[in-house]
Enzyme design. Structure first.
Site, mmCIF file in Angstrom:
data_model
loop_
_atom_site.group_PDB
_atom_site.id
_atom_site.type_symbol
_atom_site.label_atom_id
_atom_site.label_comp_id
_atom_site.label_asym_id
_atom_site.label_seq_id
_atom_site.Cartn_x
_atom_site.Cartn_y
_atom_site.Cartn_z
ATOM 1 C CG LEU A 179 73.313 -0.947 -55.515
ATOM 2 C CD1 LEU A 179 74.220 -2.155 -55.731
ATOM 3 C CD2 LEU A 179 71.919 -1.241 -56.073
ATOM 4 C CG HIS A 180 69.811 2.663 -49.616
ATOM 5 N ND1 HIS A 180 69.399 3.262 -50.778
ATOM 6 C CD2 HIS A 180 68.802 2.834 -48.725
ATOM 7 C CE1 HIS A 180 68.201 3.788 -50.606
ATOM 8 N NE2 HIS A 180 67.807 3.538 -49.368
ATOM 9 N NE ARG A 181 64.305 1.804 -51.862
ATOM 10 C CZ ARG A 181 63.593 2.393 -50.931
ATOM 11 N NH1 ARG A 181 63.222 1.703 -49.861
ATOM 12 N NH2 ARG A 181 63.230 3.645 -51.034
ATOM 13 N NE ARG A 236 70.296 -1.571 -44.984
ATOM 14 C CZ ARG A 236 69.824 -2.441 -44.104
ATOM 15 N NH1 ARG A 236 70.034 -3.738 -44.267
ATOM 16 N NH2 ARG A 236 69.159 -2.048 -43.056
ATOM 17 C CG ASP A 291 68.653 0.734 -53.894
ATOM 18 O OD1 ASP A 291 69.119 1.854 -53.560
ATOM 19 O OD2 ASP A 291 69.042 -0.326 -53.401
#
Length: 369
Positions: A204-206, A239, A274
């Site tokens: 997950l990073h967006r 992030r 993502d």
């Protein structure tokens, strides 16, 4: 032979520039590798150069982070003097990060031909900064190298000239195939106590997923439910780390280098992500992938690969994960994802630069979008 600037700025770019760099230099081109410094954390940067055998950049612009406007301005301000100094015959950009857009704009204004590797991808989701970067970069480019037929169709629908558009294949897969044996020799599974085929891998990073606490909580709820079926390994993106609450059922590990991460993907029973590039890598590896987004700029990974676009609703993610775990999709690899995209790009670019009758940049960009 021509002088060509090849730009990389962020982790997704490094895997894409290597095949192009090697193919151009093997044909005698003088290539100046420029790292803009958009990604500067060692875990997101240096380890990938080492893993890929990518030589150190010839120039490092050190632009750093900031808002979209600030970062774009910093890259442009640092890149413009370099273009003035080197007077390149072409600038090659890859992907859809801020550096891709910024360097394309500088080159176009300087009258230098621009070649965009990974052109024509469209999510049609204008809330994604990457979509803006893709569309604008294509508009500024003289040569458009699409990784798949849907990219070609998008570019033709937008009015680009046929002699600008080239179906080159996927440079990410060039790098994957070139390094797969080394990746599979990694001890990363042993280090984390994992057994091949017995775990799920998640990323997950967006910003749309990790900046909104409610959205992130829902996605973590879904991952925790999947973890009731089999362990879920989550390399923690910088992030995400700052926003991640204590969550049971997930096995958190540090960010992985390129080789380790390919090994983790190749041996996973299921990948939930993502990321755009992971949709492509899992397709080439034949590993089921659930994309935790409402749109994808890589639809061929759904129609010709192992990817399923599931959105971000926890109930749908959980239900789809259970279905795929019981009945995984067949392995399908798109045409021209064969490890030779870099060679095709180099051949076209050098032929373009050698042609005395080639279009002026202003002519080639004379399309309506």
């Amino acid at each position: 032979m021509p002088r060509i600037i090849l730009v990389a700025g962020a982790r997704p770019n490094f895997m894409k520039v290597k095949p192009v760099l090697d193919a151009l230099e093997s044909r005698g081109a003088s290539v100046v590798l420029v790292h803009t410094g958009q990604h500067y954390d060692a875990a997101m940067n240096d380890v990938f150069f080492t893993d890929l055998g990518l030589r150190p950049p010839d120039r490092h612009l050190g632009t750093g982070s900031g808002s979209h406007a600030t970062q774009t301005a910093r890259v442009m301000t640092a890149f413009e003097p370099l273009v003035d100094e080197l007077k390149p015959d072409a600038v090659v950009v890859v992907g859809d990060v801020t550096s891709t857009l910024a360097c394309s704009l500088v080159a176009a204004k300087a009258g230098v031909p621009v070649a965009h590797v990974e052109a024509g991808l469209r999510s049609r989701d204008w809330s994604m900064p990457e979509e803006v970067n893709r569309v604008v970069t294509d508009r500024l480019s003289d040569l458009l190298f699409a990784p798949s037929p849907d990219g070609v169709e998008n570019l033709r629908a937008e009015g680009y000239h046929d002699d600008q558009i080239h179906l080159a294949g996927n440079v990410m897969i060039d790098t994957l195939y070139a390094n797969l044996d080394r990746a599979l020799a990694s001890d990363v599974l042993h280090r984390h106590g994992l057994t091949p085929g017995s775990y799920a891998l998640a990323t997950l990073h967006r910003p749309a997923n990790v900046d909104d606490p409610a959205m992130l909580a829902g996605l973590l709820e879904a991952l925790s439910a999947v973890a009731a079926e089999l362990p879920v390994v989550l390399p923690v993106h910088p992030r995400t780390a700052a926003r991640l609450p204590q969550t049971s059922g997930l096995r958190l590990i540090p960010p992985a280098g390129y080789l380790d991460f390919i090994a983790l993907q190749a041996s996973a029973r299921l990948v939930l992500t993502d990321s755009g590039g992971i949709q492509e890598e899992t397709t080439a590896l034949g590993v089921p992938c659930l994309t935790l987004r409402d749109s994808t700029e890589r639809p061929i990974t759904v129609t010709e690969g192992t990817n399923t676009l599931v959105g971000r609703d926890p109930a749908r993610i959980i239900a789809t994960a259970r279905r795929v775990l019981s009945d995984p999709p067949l392995k399908r690899t798109p045409a021209l994802w064969d490890g030779h995209a870099g060679d095709r790009i180099a051949e076209v670019l050098l032929r373009f630069l050698a042609a005395p009758e080639r279009l002026r940049p202003t002519d080639a960009r004379g399309v309506t979008v």
